[in-house]
Motif scaffolding. Structure first.
Motif, PDB file in Angstrom:
ATOM      1  N   THR A  85      67.331  -2.301-108.104  1.00 30.93           N
ATOM      2  CA  THR A  85      68.385  -3.215-108.563  1.00 30.93           C
ATOM      3  C   THR A  85      68.297  -3.434-110.073  1.00 30.93           C
ATOM      4  OG1 THR A  85      68.460  -4.354-106.431  1.00 30.93           O
ATOM      5  CG2 THR A  85      69.312  -5.556-108.334  1.00 30.93           C
ATOM      6  N   GLN A  86      67.094  -3.608-110.582  1.00 29.59           N
ATOM      7  CA  GLN A  86      66.904  -3.819-112.019  1.00 29.59           C
ATOM      8  C   GLN A  86      67.292  -2.573-112.813  1.00 29.59           C
ATOM      9  OE1 GLN A  86      65.978  -6.760-113.552  1.00 29.59           O
ATOM     10  NE2 GLN A  86      66.162  -7.636-111.500  1.00 29.59           N
ATOM     11  N   ILE A  87      66.916  -1.416-112.313  1.00 28.81           N
ATOM     12  CA  ILE A  87      67.256  -0.169-113.010  1.00 28.81           C
ATOM     13  C   ILE A  87      68.771   0.041-113.040  1.00 28.81           C
ATOM     14  CG2 ILE A  87      67.114   2.353-112.853  1.00 28.81           C
ATOM     15  CD1 ILE A  87      64.255   2.056-111.877  1.00 28.81           C
ATOM     16  N   GLN A  88      69.408  -0.229-111.917  1.00 26.43           N
ATOM     17  CA  GLN A  88      70.865  -0.072-111.855  1.00 26.43           C
ATOM     18  C   GLN A  88      71.573  -1.023-112.828  1.00 26.43           C
ATOM     19  OE1 GLN A  88      71.336  -0.707-107.669  1.00 26.43           O
ATOM     20  NE2 GLN A  88      70.795   1.408-107.134  1.00 26.43           N
ATOM     21  N   ARG A  89      71.037  -2.219-112.946  1.00 21.33           N
ATOM     22  CA  ARG A  89      71.627  -3.149-113.920  1.00 21.33           C
ATOM     23  C   ARG A  89      71.406  -2.650-115.343  1.00 21.33           C
ATOM     24  NH1 ARG A  89      75.689  -5.757-115.721  1.00 21.33           N
ATOM     25  NH2 ARG A  89      75.169  -7.522-117.104  1.00 21.33           N
ATOM     26  N   ALA A  90      70.256  -2.074-115.616  1.00 22.24           N
ATOM     27  CA  ALA A  90      70.012  -1.514-116.947  1.00 22.24           C
ATOM     28  C   ALA A  90      70.991  -0.385-117.234  1.00 22.24           C
ATOM     29  CB  ALA A  90      68.572  -1.008-117.045  1.00 22.24           C
ATOM     30  N   GLN A  91      71.250   0.442-116.227  1.00 19.75           N
ATOM     31  CA  GLN A  91      72.216   1.525-116.405  1.00 19.75           C
ATOM     32  C   GLN A  91      73.609   0.977-116.740  1.00 19.75           C
ATOM     33  OE1 GLN A  91      71.426   3.501-112.571  1.00 19.75           O
ATOM     34  NE2 GLN A  91      70.944   5.359-113.736  1.00 19.75           N
ATOM     35  N   SER A 186      55.832  10.417-118.305  1.00 18.99           N
ATOM     36  CA  SER A 186      56.869  11.345-118.774  1.00 18.99           C
ATOM     37  C   SER A 186      57.845  10.630-119.687  1.00 18.99           C
ATOM     38  CB  SER A 186      57.618  11.940-117.575  1.00 18.99           C
ATOM     39  OG  SER A 186      58.491  10.968-117.016  1.00 18.99           O
ATOM     40  N   THR A 187      58.834  11.370-120.152  1.00 19.38           N
ATOM     41  CA  THR A 187      59.827  10.793-121.058  1.00 19.38           C
ATOM     42  C   THR A 187      60.765   9.832-120.338  1.00 19.38           C
ATOM     43  OG1 THR A 187      61.265  12.692-120.658  1.00 19.38           O
ATOM     44  CG2 THR A 187      59.791  12.807-122.572  1.00 19.38           C
ATOM     45  N   THR A 188      60.681   9.788-119.031  1.00 19.18           N
ATOM     46  CA  THR A 188      61.549   8.874-118.270  1.00 19.18           C
ATOM     47  C   THR A 188      60.834   7.566-117.941  1.00 19.18           C
ATOM     48  OG1 THR A 188      60.912   9.975-116.209  1.00 19.18           O
ATOM     49  CG2 THR A 188      62.942  10.707-117.261  1.00 19.18           C
ATOM     50  N   ASN A 189      59.796   7.264-118.677  1.00 16.29           N
ATOM     51  CA  ASN A 189      59.121   5.978-118.519  1.00 16.29           C
ATOM     52  C   ASN A 189      60.156   4.862-118.716  1.00 16.29           C
ATOM     53  OD1 ASN A 189      57.813   3.519-119.147  1.00 16.29           O
ATOM     54  ND2 ASN A 189      56.007   4.600-119.905  1.00 16.29           N
ATOM     55  N   SER A 216      70.874   8.659-119.155  1.00 18.62           N
ATOM     56  CA  SER A 216      70.407   9.894-118.520  1.00 18.62           C
ATOM     57  C   SER A 216      68.941   9.778-118.103  1.00 18.62           C
ATOM     58  CB  SER A 216      70.584  11.068-119.478  1.00 18.62           C
ATOM     59  OG  SER A 216      70.063  12.253-118.915  1.00 18.62           O
ATOM     60  N   SER A 217      68.112   9.245-119.011  1.00 19.05           N
ATOM     61  CA  SER A 217      66.686   9.082-118.704  1.00 19.05           C
ATOM     62  C   SER A 217      66.483   8.105-117.546  1.00 19.05           C
ATOM     63  CB  SER A 217      65.938   8.586-119.942  1.00 19.05           C
ATOM     64  OG  SER A 217      65.973   9.552-120.970  1.00 19.05           O
ATOM     65  N   MET A 218      67.298   7.027-117.526  1.00 27.40           N
ATOM     66  CA  MET A 218      67.145   6.038-116.475  1.00 27.40           C
ATOM     67  C   MET A 218      67.618   6.574-115.127  1.00 27.40           C
ATOM     68  SD  MET A 218      65.732   3.151-116.230  1.00 27.40           S
ATOM     69  CE  MET A 218      65.772   2.174-117.722  1.00 27.40           C
ATOM     70  N   ALA A 221      64.688   8.296-113.892  1.00 26.93           N
ATOM     71  CA  ALA A 221      63.701   7.300-113.453  1.00 26.93           C
ATOM     72  C   ALA A 221      64.085   6.724-112.096  1.00 26.93           C
ATOM     73  CB  ALA A 221      63.591   6.182-114.488  1.00 26.93           C
ATOM     74  N   LEU A 222      65.374   6.449-111.931  1.00 32.41           N
ATOM     75  CA  LEU A 222      65.836   5.920-110.655  1.00 32.41           C
ATOM     76  C   LEU A 222      65.593   6.921-109.524  1.00 32.41           C
ATOM     77  CD1 LEU A 222      67.263   3.695-109.056  1.00 32.41           C
ATOM     78  CD2 LEU A 222      69.451   4.728-109.693  1.00 32.41           C
ATOM     79  N   ALA A 223      65.757   8.206-109.824  1.00 31.86           N
ATOM     80  CA  ALA A 223      65.498   9.237-108.818  1.00 31.86           C
ATOM     81  C   ALA A 223      64.042   9.204-108.367  1.00 31.86           C
ATOM     82  CB  ALA A 223      65.853  10.617-109.380  1.00 31.86           C
ATOM     83  N   ASN A 224      63.109   8.960-109.322  1.00 31.94           N
ATOM     84  CA  ASN A 224      61.693   8.850-108.960  1.00 31.94           C
ATOM     85  C   ASN A 224      61.448   7.651-108.059  1.00 31.94           C
ATOM     86  OD1 ASN A 224      60.770  11.106-110.385  1.00 31.94           O
ATOM     87  ND2 ASN A 224      60.536   9.956-112.281  1.00 31.94           N
ATOM     88  N   VAL A 225      62.040   6.535-108.422  1.00 28.94           N
ATOM     89  CA  VAL A 225      61.868   5.322-107.631  1.00 28.94           C
ATOM     90  C   VAL A 225      62.459   5.508-106.231  1.00 28.94           C
ATOM     91  CG1 VAL A 225      62.464   2.878-107.427  1.00 28.94           C
ATOM     92  CG2 VAL A 225      61.811   3.822-109.646  1.00 28.94           C
ATOM     93  N   THR A 226      63.633   6.134-106.168  1.00 21.05           N
ATOM     94  CA  THR A 226      64.276   6.373-104.879  1.00 21.05           C
ATOM     95  C   THR A 226      63.425   7.292-104.006  1.00 21.05           C
ATOM     96  OG1 THR A 226      66.472   6.100-105.872  1.00 21.05           O
ATOM     97  CG2 THR A 226      66.368   7.239-103.765  1.00 21.05           C
TER      98      THR A 226
END
Length: 299
Positions: A85-91, A186-189, A216-218, A221-226
């Motif tokens: 949820t937090q990542i999606q809001r950042a996006q 990685s660069t997607t930190n 794009s990076s996020m 990152a979201l893919a990793n979390v998912t």
């Protein structure tokens, strides 16, 4: 044929003793509902019951571990949902920043919210489970993420945490390490992505390119979390299967125990009454016998 009075007494006494012992045993079986209480009752059955008892104790311990693991996975599931949820809001904020002309007020508002998101993500990344262990920690059990004086957030754990025993030679990992979930190396930190974009906002220049890069990076990152979230779900399904198997095994052992140990109450009561009847008849006969004199007996 000469009959020995002492032999007659001895036979009668032995018979009454055996009947009395049998009656006591039957009465005990009726009272307890069990036909095997001591090893002497039925050595083979007693050993079988001991084996079933040990298996019950082992599986009860495993069942508790399974329940603990399920609880921890539930916590991890909830935490990862909050992180998503937090990542999606950042996006959403990256997209908003990249799609229009930003006023100073817009920059400040977006920057502050992104800083809040980064702080929330940092807290979630260091969340602890019901045992007090970090959900995303490594082998050391220490908090996995640390914040430096300049605000940089890095993953500081290493190794894999110990699994929870859920069966014979079977363990379950109930968390996922932070370097996997957050792509910390990685660069997607996610922390670095947010910090870099917040710095770009503060610079006052055009942030469209920075917003696109951050978005794009996020997404990565979201893919990793998912993926970590999906892994947690799969392990939860596996744990439920183990829990069901333990329940089935416990039921099967209970049936086996009952077949070996439990009495047929109606039959045992009937046998007990029959034993008492024979015992009473034997006692009555013995009483009459002892009342006879040797002369009367030989007459």
């Amino acid at each position: 044929m000469r009959v020995s009075t002492s032999q007659t007494y001895q036979r009668s006494m032995a018979l009454m003793s055996n009947l009395s012992t049998l009656a006591d045993k039957q009465q005990g079986q009726i009272a307890t509902g069990k036909k095997v209480v001591n090893a002497s009752d039925a050595p083979g059955a007693y050993r079988q019951l001991a084996t079933l008892k040990r298996a019950d104790a082992n599986d009860q311990a495993y069942a508790k571990n399974v329940a603990t693991a399920q609880g921890i996975l539930d916590q991890a599931d909830d935490t990862l949902s909050d992180i998503e949820t937090q990542i999606q809001r950042a996006q959403e904020l990256f997209t908003k920043a990249g799609n229009g002309t930003l006023t100073e007020s817009d920059r400040n508002s977006i920057g502050k919210e992104l800083e809040s998101i980064r702080d929330t993500l940092f807290a979630l990344a260091n969340a602890r489970d019901s045992r007090g262990q970090p959900i995303f920690g490594g082998a050391t059990g220490d908090l996995p993420f640390a914040k430096a004086a300049d605000g940089t957030i890095t993953y500081v754990s290493s190794g894999e945490p110990s699994g929870i025993p859920i069966g014979d030679q079977l363990t379950m990992q109930v968390g996922t390490t932070g370097d996997r979930a957050f792509a910390a190396d990685s660069t997607t930190n996610i922390f670095g992505v947010i910090s870099q974009f917040t710095a770009a906002l503060s610079s006052g220049g055009d942030v469209k390119a920075a917003a696109n890069t951050a978005a794009s990076s996020m997404t990565d990152a979201l893919a990793n979390v998912t993926a970590a979230h999906a892994s947690i779900g799969a392990r939860g399904t596996r744990l439920q299967m183990v829990a069901d198997q333990l329940d089935y095994a416990a039921t099967a052992r209970d049936d086996a125990r009952s077949a070996v140990e439990d009495v047929d109450l109606a039959a045992t009561i009937s046998n007990f009454q029959q034993t008492l009847t024979i015992l009473q008849a034997t006692q009555a006969s013995f009483t009459k016998l002892t009342a006879l004199s040797l002369f009367d007996y030989l007459r």
